[in-house]
Structures are given as structure tokens and as C-alpha cells.
Design a protein around this motif. Structure first.
Motif, PDB file in Angstrom:
ATOM      1  N   ILE A   1       1.840  13.088   2.667  1.00  0.00           N
ATOM      2  CA  ILE A   1       1.749  11.656   2.972  1.00  0.00           C
ATOM      3  C   ILE A   1       0.777  11.428   4.132  1.00  0.00           C
ATOM      4  CG2 ILE A   1       3.013   9.612   3.701  1.00  0.00           C
ATOM      5  CD1 ILE A   1       3.567  10.578   0.808  1.00  0.00           C
ATOM      6  N   LYS A   2       0.792  12.318   5.100  1.00  0.00           N
ATOM      7  CA  LYS A   2      -0.169  12.213   6.208  1.00  0.00           C
ATOM      8  C   LYS A   2      -1.598  12.428   5.712  1.00  0.00           C
ATOM      9  CE  LYS A   2       2.924  13.494  10.001  1.00  0.00           C
ATOM     10  NZ  LYS A   2       3.258  14.493  11.052  1.00  0.00           N
ATOM     11  N   ASP A   3      -1.777  13.343   4.772  1.00  0.00           N
ATOM     12  CA  ASP A   3      -3.107  13.576   4.206  1.00  0.00           C
ATOM     13  C   ASP A   3      -3.578  12.368   3.394  1.00  0.00           C
ATOM     14  OD1 ASP A   3      -3.278  16.033   5.372  1.00  0.00           O
ATOM     15  OD2 ASP A   3      -2.916  17.191   3.545  1.00  0.00           O
ATOM     16  N   LEU A   4      -2.645  11.690   2.743  1.00  0.00           N
ATOM     17  CA  LEU A   4      -3.005  10.446   2.038  1.00  0.00           C
ATOM     18  C   LEU A   4      -3.511   9.403   3.036  1.00  0.00           C
ATOM     19  CD1 LEU A   4      -0.320   9.671  -0.704  1.00  0.00           C
ATOM     20  CD2 LEU A   4      -2.797   9.627  -0.983  1.00  0.00           C
ATOM     21  N   LYS A   5      -2.813   9.278   4.135  1.00  0.00           N
ATOM     22  CA  LYS A   5      -3.221   8.319   5.170  1.00  0.00           C
ATOM     23  C   LYS A   5      -4.605   8.652   5.719  1.00  0.00           C
ATOM     24  CE  LYS A   5      -1.799   6.368   9.628  1.00  0.00           C
ATOM     25  NZ  LYS A   5      -0.756   6.366  10.697  1.00  0.00           N
ATOM     26  N   ALA A   6      -4.873   9.947   5.878  1.00  0.00           N
ATOM     27  CA  ALA A   6      -6.155  10.380   6.436  1.00  0.00           C
ATOM     28  C   ALA A   6      -7.283  10.353   5.412  1.00  0.00           C
ATOM     29  CB  ALA A   6      -6.017  11.785   7.012  1.00  0.00           C
ATOM     30  N   GLY A   7      -6.941  10.156   4.133  1.00  0.00           N
ATOM     31  CA  GLY A   7      -7.955  10.148   3.087  1.00  0.00           C
ATOM     32  C   GLY A   7      -8.352  11.534   2.623  1.00  0.00           C
ATOM     33  N   THR A   8      -7.599  12.546   3.038  1.00  0.00           N
ATOM     34  CA  THR A   8      -7.892  13.919   2.616  1.00  0.00           C
ATOM     35  C   THR A   8      -7.626  14.100   1.130  1.00  0.00           C
ATOM     36  OG1 THR A   8      -7.258  14.674   4.821  1.00  0.00           O
ATOM     37  CG2 THR A   8      -7.380  16.346   3.093  1.00  0.00           C
ATOM     38  N   ILE A   9      -6.632  13.397   0.619  1.00  0.00           N
ATOM     39  CA  ILE A   9      -6.331  13.413  -0.810  1.00  0.00           C
ATOM     40  C   ILE A   9      -6.275  11.971  -1.319  1.00  0.00           C
ATOM     41  CG2 ILE A   9      -5.146  15.645  -0.837  1.00  0.00           C
ATOM     42  CD1 ILE A   9      -2.491  14.167  -0.641  1.00  0.00           C
ATOM     43  N   ASP A  10      -6.455  11.818  -2.631  1.00  0.00           N
ATOM     44  CA  ASP A  10      -6.453  10.484  -3.247  1.00  0.00           C
ATOM     45  C   ASP A  10      -5.087  10.084  -3.790  1.00  0.00           C
ATOM     46  OD1 ASP A  10      -9.332  10.103  -2.986  1.00  0.00           O
ATOM     47  OD2 ASP A  10      -9.491  11.682  -4.513  1.00  0.00           O
ATOM     48  N   GLY A  11      -4.193  11.050  -3.926  1.00  0.00           N
ATOM     49  CA  GLY A  11      -2.861  10.804  -4.436  1.00  0.00           C
ATOM     50  C   GLY A  11      -2.042  12.071  -4.296  1.00  0.00           C
ATOM     51  N   ALA A  12      -0.733  11.953  -4.533  1.00  0.00           N
ATOM     52  CA  ALA A  12       0.139  13.115  -4.382  1.00  0.00           C
ATOM     53  C   ALA A  12       1.155  13.131  -5.500  1.00  0.00           C
ATOM     54  CB  ALA A  12       0.840  13.070  -3.025  1.00  0.00           C
ATOM     55  N   ALA A  13       1.417  14.316  -6.042  1.00  0.00           N
ATOM     56  CA  ALA A  13       2.461  14.512  -7.043  1.00  0.00           C
ATOM     57  C   ALA A  13       3.616  15.234  -6.363  1.00  0.00           C
ATOM     58  CB  ALA A  13       1.936  15.336  -8.214  1.00  0.00           C
ATOM     59  N   LEU A  14       4.764  14.551  -6.285  1.00  0.00           N
ATOM     60  CA  LEU A  14       5.882  15.042  -5.485  1.00  0.00           C
ATOM     61  C   LEU A  14       7.207  14.825  -6.195  1.00  0.00           C
ATOM     62  CD1 LEU A  14       5.021  13.652  -1.925  1.00  0.00           C
ATOM     63  CD2 LEU A  14       5.545  16.034  -2.428  1.00  0.00           C
ATOM     64  N   TRP A  15       8.221  15.613  -5.812  1.00  0.00           N
ATOM     65  CA  TRP A  15       9.585  15.365  -6.241  1.00  0.00           C
ATOM     66  C   TRP A  15      10.037  14.031  -5.638  1.00  0.00           C
ATOM     67  CZ3 TRP A  15      13.066  15.475  -9.584  1.00  0.00           C
ATOM     68  CH2 TRP A  15      14.451  15.491  -9.319  1.00  0.00           C
ATOM     69  N   GLY A  16      10.551  13.155  -6.490  1.00  0.00           N
ATOM     70  CA  GLY A  16      10.819  11.774  -6.121  1.00  0.00           C
ATOM     71  C   GLY A  16      11.647  11.557  -4.874  1.00  0.00           C
ATOM     72  N   PRO A  17      12.792  12.259  -4.694  1.00  0.00           N
ATOM     73  CA  PRO A  17      13.577  12.021  -3.476  1.00  0.00           C
ATOM     74  C   PRO A  17      12.814  12.295  -2.192  1.00  0.00           C
ATOM     75  CG  PRO A  17      14.927  13.086  -5.124  1.00  0.00           C
ATOM     76  CD  PRO A  17      13.523  13.084  -5.670  1.00  0.00           C
ATOM     77  N   MET A  18      11.936  13.295  -2.206  1.00  0.00           N
ATOM     78  CA  MET A  18      11.133  13.575  -1.023  1.00  0.00           C
ATOM     79  C   MET A  18      10.058  12.504  -0.841  1.00  0.00           C
ATOM     80  SD  MET A  18      10.742  17.716  -1.365  1.00  0.00           S
ATOM     81  CE  MET A  18      10.498  18.008   0.377  1.00  0.00           C
ATOM     82  N   ALA A  19       9.415  12.133  -1.941  1.00  0.00           N
ATOM     83  CA  ALA A  19       8.360  11.123  -1.871  1.00  0.00           C
ATOM     84  C   ALA A  19       8.911   9.795  -1.365  1.00  0.00           C
ATOM     85  CB  ALA A  19       7.721  10.941  -3.241  1.00  0.00           C
ATOM     86  N   GLY A  20      10.034   9.354  -1.946  1.00  0.00           N
ATOM     87  CA  GLY A  20      10.593   8.060  -1.565  1.00  0.00           C
ATOM     88  C   GLY A  20      10.924   7.996  -0.097  1.00  0.00           C
ATOM     89  N   TYR A  21      11.494   9.070   0.434  1.00  0.00           N
ATOM     90  CA  TYR A  21      11.880   9.091   1.842  1.00  0.00           C
ATOM     91  C   TYR A  21      10.663   9.049   2.757  1.00  0.00           C
ATOM     92  CZ  TYR A  21      13.675  10.940   6.264  1.00  0.00           C
ATOM     93  OH  TYR A  21      13.971  11.136   7.588  1.00  0.00           O
ATOM     94  N   TYR A  22       9.685   9.920   2.491  1.00  0.00           N
ATOM     95  CA  TYR A  22       8.547  10.006   3.407  1.00  0.00           C
ATOM     96  C   TYR A  22       7.586   8.825   3.254  1.00  0.00           C
ATOM     97  CZ  TYR A  22      10.043  14.483   5.168  1.00  0.00           C
ATOM     98  OH  TYR A  22      10.760  15.468   5.794  1.00  0.00           O
TER      99      TYR A  22
END
Length: 287
Positions: A193-214
Motif C-alpha cells: 500500500i505504501k508502494d502504491l502511494k509512492a507510485g512504485t506500483i500501479d496496483g496490488a493483488a492481495l488477500w482481501g482481509p489484509m487489503a481492506g485493513y491496510y
């Protein structure tokens, strides 16, 4: 080896597969499992847990499985909750549940044979996390051609990585390590999520409970897309249960009654942490 579950369950399964090849811990041998009755503490809910694995469990008691443990303790007449802390690495089950130091793992993917599963208390899915305003926010599948050439973050060996490989997205992907000690390093979900904010990545594929929380914790303008429309590759949706010893049949029935009677309360706990909940038709549960 059970290798298809969500990230934390996959870590646990790798540890469990290794443990299954080793002798049973001395404590379990001496206890006489199955012969002397169920070794479940009647007064204290003894939970096997990782000490630093938000949003699931944490020594601070802030994880949603900590909150769930408090609910289970109350509903089963336990006076308190006590934890056996052990990192989600090789030997987790062997050194906790199988050693009789604790009586329940609060989150365990349905279908693994090392523990006995209760009935599932939630279904969730892997998701895509995408920035609003990126032109990608309405993407619904990994196969969407608009993701070609984009740099997606994905945790090594998790189900989305196989779908990304089929879609030809791994050449530009950023791969994050599967196994880390979160006592010493931040969660890969938090890093992504921090890398998304920094523009290092364009998107992230994550397990939903972790993604939703962060995503909630970040305060960023992000879209969380449940991956329920994938047509090829690995399945993305999993049922999550509690895990108990195979010998503890009455304890499993007790926990199943709690799950049945308190499902709405359980849902509220999970939704408060941003967990994407799905019904059996893959429709979102929102209350």
C-alpha cells in the motif's frame, strides 16, 4: 501440501506440512489424545496465535481474531483468554495446538487435514487494489487488457500470481516475499500500500482481509476490487474456519454453535476491519 490458501494460511500450511513429517511433540504424546478425553481448558480460552500479524492477531489485542476470541470466550463461559504466541513460520501447529499449549487457531482455511476445521465463519477473496483516477478503477479481473504493461505488486506463490502469469503480467510485476517475520519487518500488505502511494506500483493483488485493513489505515483514495470474476487460473475465494485438534469433537461442536448463534456479531467485527465478506453466491455482505 496445502499451497492454495490466502497468504497467512499458506504460511501456516507450509509450516504445518513440515511439522507433519516430524514426531509428535512430547506434550501431546504424554497427554494421551483421544484416550483420556478432550484436553480443552473449561475455564480459559487458550488461543494459538502469531504475536505480530495484523489485522489478524497481535500481542496488543488489536486484531480482529483477538476480538473474535473475546466473543468466543464470553459465549462459551470462559473466564478469560490466554495466548500461546508463536510466529507463523515452520513449526507453528507443532509448537502450539499439537503440543496442547492452546485449544484453537482462530483463522484457518477450510480443507486442510492437519487440524480439524469448524464450520466456516466467513468467506473472503483475493482482491485488486487500484488507485482512483488511474483509469483502472473499474477493472474487475486480472485478465483485463488494460493491465498489460502495468506494474502490479503480488506476493510470491499466492493465487493471483498464477493468474497474472497466465495473463502475461509477471514480466512487469513487482514480487514481494511470501515468508517474513512480522515481529522484525512490516507486513507485505502494508509495504504494498505504501508502494502504491509512492507510485512504485500501479496496483496490488492481495488477500482481501489484509487489503481492506491496510487500505482503510492508509487514508488513500483506493478501490478494492474482489476477484470473483476470474475465468482461468487459481481460485480466489476461500472459506475461513477455526482450527482445533482432530480429537476434540465436542469442542468443535461448541464452536460451531457459537458461529451459528453469533454470525451477525462476527460479521460486524470483520466488517469493522474492512474484511471483504462474500455470501455463497459471491455477493458482498455489507452488514
Amino acid at each position: 501440501m496445502f499451497v492454495f490458501g490466502p497468504l497467512r494460511i499458506l504460511q501456516l500450511a507450509l509450516a504445518a506440512a513440515f511439522a507433519a513429517c516430524l514426531p509428535v511433540a512430547a506434550g501431546a504424546q504424554g497427554a494421551g489424545l483421544g484416550a483420556a478425553g478432550e484436553l480443552v481448558d473449561p475455564d480459559v480460552l487458550r488461543v494459538c496465535a502469531d504475536p505480530s500479524n495484523m489485522p489478524f492477531t497481535d500481542k496488543s489485542g488489536e486484531g480482529f481474531e483477538n476480538k473474535l476470541a473475546e466473543l468466543v470466550a464470553k459465549e462459551t463461559g470462559r473466564k478469560s483468554v490466554a495466548y500461546t504466541w508463536f510466529p507463523m513460520v515452520m513449526g507453528f501447529v507443532r509448537n502450539t495446538l499439537r503440543a496442547n499449549h492452546c485449544d484453537v487457531i482462530m483463522g484457518y482455511a477450510q480443507g486442510d487435514e492437519l487440524v480439524q476445521n469448524t464450520n466456516p465463519y466467513y468467506r473472503s477473496t483475493y482482491v485488486l487494489v487500484l488507485p482512483k483516477g488511474s483509469g483502472l478503477e473499474d477493472v474487475e479481473t486480472i485478465e483485463d487488457p488494460r493491465l498489460k504493461g502495468k506494474r502490479l505488486g503480488v506476493v510470491q506463490a499466492t493465487p493471483p500470481s498464477s493468474n497474472m502469469a497466465v495473463a502475461g503480467l509477471m514480466k512487469t510485476a513487482k514480487i514481494y516475499p511470501l515468508t517474513i517475520d512480522t515481529r522484525l519487518a512490516p507486513s507485505m500488505a502494508e509495504v504494498m500500500i505504501k508502494d502504491l502511494k509512492a507510485g512504485t506500483i500501479d496496483g496490488a493483488a492481495l488477500w482481501g482481509p489484509m487489503a481492506g485493513y491496510y487500505v482503510r489505515k492508509s487514508g488513500l483514495d483506493l478501490v478494492v476490487v474482489p476477484l470473483v470474476k476470474e475465468k482461468t487460473g487459481s481460485r480466489m475465494v476461500y472459506r475461513i474456519t477455526m482450527g482445533v485438534r482432530p480429537s476434540d469433537q465436542e469442542w468443535k461442536r461448541t464452536l460451531n454453535r457459537v458461529i451459528k448463534d453469533k454470525q451477525e456479531d462476527i460479521n460486524r467485527i470483520l466488517l469493522d476491519y474492512g474484511v471483504p465478506l462474500l455470501d455463497e453466491r459471491d455477493q458482498p455482505i455489507t452488514q
